[in-house]
Design an enzyme around this catalytic site. Structure first.
Site, PDB file in Angstrom:
ATOM      1  CG  HIS A  29      10.835  -2.448   4.971  1.00  0.00           C
ATOM      2  ND1 HIS A  29       9.498  -2.329   4.689  1.00  0.00           N
ATOM      3  CD2 HIS A  29      10.989  -3.621   5.627  1.00  0.00           C
ATOM      4  CE1 HIS A  29       8.868  -3.379   5.175  1.00  0.00           C
ATOM      5  NE2 HIS A  29       9.743  -4.180   5.746  1.00  0.00           N
ATOM      6  CB  ILE A  30      12.353   2.505   0.456  1.00  0.00           C
ATOM      7  CG1 ILE A  30      11.814   1.717  -0.741  1.00  0.00           C
ATOM      8  CG2 ILE A  30      13.109   3.758   0.009  1.00  0.00           C
ATOM      9  CD1 ILE A  30      10.647   2.389  -1.444  1.00  0.00           C
ATOM     10  CB  SER A  31      12.439   4.317   5.176  1.00  0.00           C
ATOM     11  OG  SER A  31      11.413   3.482   5.697  1.00  0.00           O
ATOM     12  N   PRO A  91       0.794  -1.225   0.000  1.00  0.00           N
ATOM     13  CG  PRO A  91      -0.181  -1.164   2.099  1.00  0.00           C
ATOM     14  CD  PRO A  91       0.485  -2.093   1.137  1.00  0.00           C
ATOM     15  CG  ASN A  92      -0.298   4.416   1.134  1.00  0.00           C
ATOM     16  OD1 ASN A  92      -1.208   4.980   0.537  1.00  0.00           O
ATOM     17  ND2 ASN A  92      -0.438   3.923   2.344  1.00  0.00           N
ATOM     18  CG  ASN A 145       8.352  -2.186   0.609  1.00  0.00           C
ATOM     19  OD1 ASN A 145       7.690  -2.221   1.649  1.00  0.00           O
ATOM     20  ND2 ASN A 145       9.042  -1.112   0.250  1.00  0.00           N
ATOM     21  CE1 TYR A 157       8.910   5.189   3.044  1.00  0.00           C
ATOM     22  CE2 TYR A 157       7.486   7.112   2.840  1.00  0.00           C
ATOM     23  CZ  TYR A 157       7.832   5.944   3.487  1.00  0.00           C
ATOM     24  OH  TYR A 157       7.102   5.510   4.558  1.00  0.00           O
ATOM     25  NE  ARG A 199       1.559  13.417   0.261  1.00  0.00           N
ATOM     26  CZ  ARG A 199       0.496  12.869   0.859  1.00  0.00           C
ATOM     27  NH1 ARG A 199      -0.408  12.250   0.164  1.00  0.00           N
ATOM     28  NH2 ARG A 199       0.367  12.956   2.160  1.00  0.00           N
ATOM     29  NE  ARG A 221       6.715   4.497   9.814  1.00  0.00           N
ATOM     30  CZ  ARG A 221       5.648   4.615   9.024  1.00  0.00           C
ATOM     31  NH1 ARG A 221       5.314   3.641   8.218  1.00  0.00           N
ATOM     32  NH2 ARG A 221       4.923   5.719   9.029  1.00  0.00           N
ATOM     33  CD  GLU A 263      10.360  -7.633   6.311  1.00  0.00           C
ATOM     34  OE1 GLU A 263      10.588  -8.744   6.842  1.00  0.00           O
ATOM     35  OE2 GLU A 263       9.960  -6.637   6.945  1.00  0.00           O
ATOM     36  CG  HIS A 281       4.871  -2.048  10.208  1.00  0.00           C
ATOM     37  ND1 HIS A 281       6.174  -2.467  10.295  1.00  0.00           N
ATOM     38  CD2 HIS A 281       4.874  -1.033   9.283  1.00  0.00           C
ATOM     39  CE1 HIS A 281       6.930  -1.730   9.488  1.00  0.00           C
ATOM     40  NE2 HIS A 281       6.161  -0.863   8.857  1.00  0.00           N
ATOM     41  NE  ARG A 327       9.936   6.189   8.588  1.00  0.00           N
ATOM     42  CZ  ARG A 327       9.025   5.988   7.631  1.00  0.00           C
ATOM     43  NH1 ARG A 327       9.168   4.980   6.777  1.00  0.00           N
ATOM     44  NH2 ARG A 327       7.991   6.792   7.535  1.00  0.00           N
ATOM     45  CB  ALA A 354       1.373   0.340   6.358  1.00  0.00           C
TER      46      ALA A 354
END
Ligand code: CA2
Length: 145
Positions: free
Chosen positions: A101-103, A11-12, A75, A24, A19, A112, A99, A81, A108, A78
Protein backbone atom coordinates in the site's frame (compact mmCIF):
# COMPACT_ATOMS: atom_id res chain seq x y z
CA UNK A 1 8.17 -19.64 -14.73
CA UNK A 2 10.74 -19.08 -12.01
CA UNK A 3 11.85 -15.66 -13.23
CA UNK A 4 8.46 -14.04 -13.82
CA UNK A 5 6.30 -12.15 -11.32
CA UNK A 6 2.80 -10.70 -11.56
CA UNK A 7 2.18 -7.09 -10.51
CA UNK A 8 -1.47 -6.35 -9.72
CA UNK A 9 -2.83 -2.87 -9.09
CA UNK A 10 -6.47 -2.58 -8.15
CA UNK A 11 -9.28 -0.06 -8.43
CA UNK A 12 -8.60 3.64 -8.91
CA UNK A 13 -4.84 3.23 -8.96
CA UNK A 14 -5.01 4.22 -12.65
CA UNK A 15 -5.86 7.72 -11.32
CA UNK A 16 -2.63 8.11 -9.37
CA UNK A 17 -0.87 11.39 -9.98
CA UNK A 18 -4.08 13.18 -10.91
CA UNK A 19 -5.70 13.73 -7.47
CA UNK A 20 -4.98 13.45 -3.73
CA UNK A 21 -1.19 13.97 -4.06
CA UNK A 22 -1.06 14.64 -0.29
CA UNK A 23 -2.08 11.01 0.28
CA UNK A 24 -0.61 9.14 -2.69
CA UNK A 25 2.14 11.43 -3.98
CA UNK A 26 2.49 12.70 -7.53
CA UNK A 27 3.75 9.54 -9.21
CA UNK A 28 1.54 7.80 -11.76
CA UNK A 29 0.70 4.16 -12.33
CA UNK A 30 3.15 4.19 -15.25
CA UNK A 31 5.86 5.34 -12.82
CA UNK A 32 5.03 2.43 -10.51
CA UNK A 33 5.21 -0.08 -13.35
CA UNK A 34 8.50 1.40 -14.61
CA UNK A 35 10.02 1.29 -11.11
CA UNK A 36 8.86 -2.29 -10.61
CA UNK A 37 10.17 -3.42 -14.01
CA UNK A 38 13.55 -1.73 -13.44
CA UNK A 39 13.95 -3.17 -9.93
CA UNK A 40 12.97 -6.59 -11.25
CA UNK A 41 15.46 -6.34 -14.13
CA UNK A 42 18.29 -5.92 -11.62
CA UNK A 43 17.02 -9.07 -9.89
CA UNK A 44 16.79 -10.84 -13.29
CA UNK A 45 13.03 -11.05 -13.03
CA UNK A 46 10.37 -10.24 -15.63
CA UNK A 47 7.17 -8.43 -14.68
CA UNK A 48 3.68 -9.08 -16.00
CA UNK A 49 1.81 -5.91 -14.99
CA UNK A 50 -1.98 -5.48 -14.85
CA UNK A 51 -4.35 -2.91 -13.38
CA UNK A 52 -8.09 -3.35 -13.14
CA UNK A 53 -11.05 -1.65 -11.55
CA UNK A 54 -12.95 -4.96 -11.66
CA UNK A 55 -12.73 -7.60 -8.96
CA UNK A 56 -13.30 -10.56 -11.30
CA UNK A 57 -10.53 -9.45 -13.67
CA UNK A 58 -8.14 -9.36 -10.75
CA UNK A 59 -9.24 -12.86 -9.72
CA UNK A 60 -8.66 -14.05 -13.33
CA UNK A 61 -5.18 -12.50 -13.44
CA UNK A 62 -4.25 -14.22 -10.19
CA UNK A 63 -5.47 -17.56 -11.60
CA UNK A 64 -3.37 -17.04 -14.75
CA UNK A 65 -0.26 -16.44 -12.67
CA UNK A 66 -0.40 -20.07 -11.57
CA UNK A 67 0.73 -21.07 -15.06
CA UNK A 68 3.73 -18.82 -15.55
CA UNK A 69 4.66 -16.77 -12.47
CA UNK A 70 6.68 -17.53 -9.36
CA UNK A 71 5.11 -14.86 -7.17
CA UNK A 72 2.80 -11.87 -6.99
CA UNK A 73 3.01 -8.25 -5.85
CA UNK A 74 -0.45 -6.85 -5.22
CA UNK A 75 -1.92 -3.52 -4.27
CA UNK A 76 -5.58 -4.48 -4.30
CA UNK A 77 -6.64 -0.91 -3.51
CA UNK A 78 -10.01 -0.73 -1.77
CA UNK A 79 -10.64 -4.44 -2.50
CA UNK A 80 -8.01 -5.10 0.17
CA UNK A 81 -10.62 -4.18 2.74
CA UNK A 82 -13.58 -6.02 1.20
CA UNK A 83 -12.66 -8.89 -1.09
CA UNK A 84 -13.01 -12.48 0.03
CA UNK A 85 -12.81 -13.40 -3.69
CA UNK A 86 -9.31 -11.97 -4.11
CA UNK A 87 -8.21 -13.57 -0.85
CA UNK A 88 -9.55 -16.96 -2.01
CA UNK A 89 -7.82 -16.61 -5.40
CA UNK A 90 -4.48 -15.84 -3.77
CA UNK A 91 -4.90 -18.77 -1.42
CA UNK A 92 -5.93 -21.08 -4.28
CA UNK A 93 -2.90 -20.39 -6.49
CA UNK A 94 -0.62 -20.75 -3.46
CA UNK A 95 2.08 -18.46 -4.88
CA UNK A 96 4.02 -16.27 -2.47
CA UNK A 97 2.61 -12.75 -2.60
CA UNK A 98 3.51 -9.38 -1.17
CA UNK A 99 0.83 -6.86 -0.26
CA UNK A 100 1.75 -3.24 -0.94
CA UNK A 101 0.00 0.00 0.00
CA UNK A 102 1.34 3.38 -1.00
CA UNK A 103 -0.22 5.13 1.99
CA UNK A 104 0.01 4.10 5.63
CA UNK A 105 -3.43 2.54 5.84
CA UNK A 106 -3.09 2.22 9.63
CA UNK A 107 -2.90 5.99 10.00
CA UNK A 108 -6.11 6.46 8.01
CA UNK A 109 -9.78 5.61 8.47
CA UNK A 110 -10.67 2.59 10.61
CA UNK A 111 -12.11 0.69 7.62
CA UNK A 112 -8.66 0.73 5.97
CA UNK A 113 -7.05 -1.00 8.97
CA UNK A 114 -8.60 -4.33 8.04
CA UNK A 115 -7.07 -6.36 5.22
CA UNK A 116 -8.45 -9.63 3.86
CA UNK A 117 -4.99 -10.38 2.49
CA UNK A 118 -2.41 -9.59 5.16
CA UNK A 119 -2.59 -12.77 7.22
CA UNK A 120 -1.86 -14.95 4.18
CA UNK A 121 0.72 -12.60 2.61
CA UNK A 122 4.44 -13.35 2.59
CA UNK A 123 4.96 -9.77 3.71
CA UNK A 124 3.09 -6.48 3.89
CA UNK A 125 4.56 -3.09 2.98
CA UNK A 126 2.59 0.06 3.82
CA UNK A 127 3.31 3.77 3.83
CA UNK A 128 6.57 3.74 1.86
CA UNK A 129 5.02 5.47 -1.15
CA UNK A 130 5.85 3.92 -4.49
CA UNK A 131 9.19 2.79 -3.05
CA UNK A 132 7.12 0.04 -1.45
CA UNK A 133 7.00 -1.66 -4.86
CA UNK A 134 10.81 -1.58 -5.01
CA UNK A 135 11.01 -3.20 -1.56
CA UNK A 136 8.44 -5.76 -2.64
CA UNK A 137 10.44 -6.84 -5.71
CA UNK A 138 13.61 -7.15 -3.65
CA UNK A 139 11.85 -9.22 -1.01
CA UNK A 140 10.01 -11.41 -3.51
CA UNK A 141 13.26 -12.06 -5.38
CA UNK A 142 14.72 -13.51 -2.18
CA UNK A 143 11.62 -15.52 -1.41
CA UNK A 144 11.42 -17.20 -4.84
CA UNK A 145 15.19 -17.65 -5.34
O1 CA2 B 1 -2.46 3.18 -0.09
C1 CA2 B 1 -2.78 2.41 -0.99
O2 CA2 B 1 -1.99 1.98 -1.81
C2 CA2 B 1 -4.25 1.98 -1.12
O3 CA2 B 1 -4.27 0.62 -1.54
C3 CA2 B 1 -4.87 2.86 -2.18
C4 CA2 B 1 -6.36 2.63 -2.35
C5 CA2 B 1 -7.08 2.68 -1.01
O4 CA2 B 1 -8.44 2.33 -1.18
C6 CA2 B 1 -6.45 1.74 0.00
O5 CA2 B 1 -7.13 1.87 1.22
C7 CA2 B 1 -4.99 2.07 0.20
C8 CA2 B 1 -7.02 3.69 -3.23
C9 CA2 B 1 -6.29 4.11 -4.46
C10 CA2 B 1 -7.00 5.30 -5.01
O6 CA2 B 1 -6.10 6.12 -5.67
C11 CA2 B 1 -6.51 7.34 -6.04
C12 CA2 B 1 -5.61 8.06 -6.76
C13 CA2 B 1 -5.94 9.33 -7.17
C14 CA2 B 1 -7.18 9.87 -6.88
C15 CA2 B 1 -8.08 9.13 -6.15
C16 CA2 B 1 -7.75 7.87 -5.74
Amino acid sequence: MANRILLVNGPNLNLLGTREPEVYGSDTLDDIVALTVETARVEELQVVAMQSNHEGEIVDAIHSAREDCAGIIINAGAYTHTSVAIRDALKAVALPFIEVHISNVHAREEFRHRSYLSDIAECVIVGAGIQGYEFAVERLARVIA
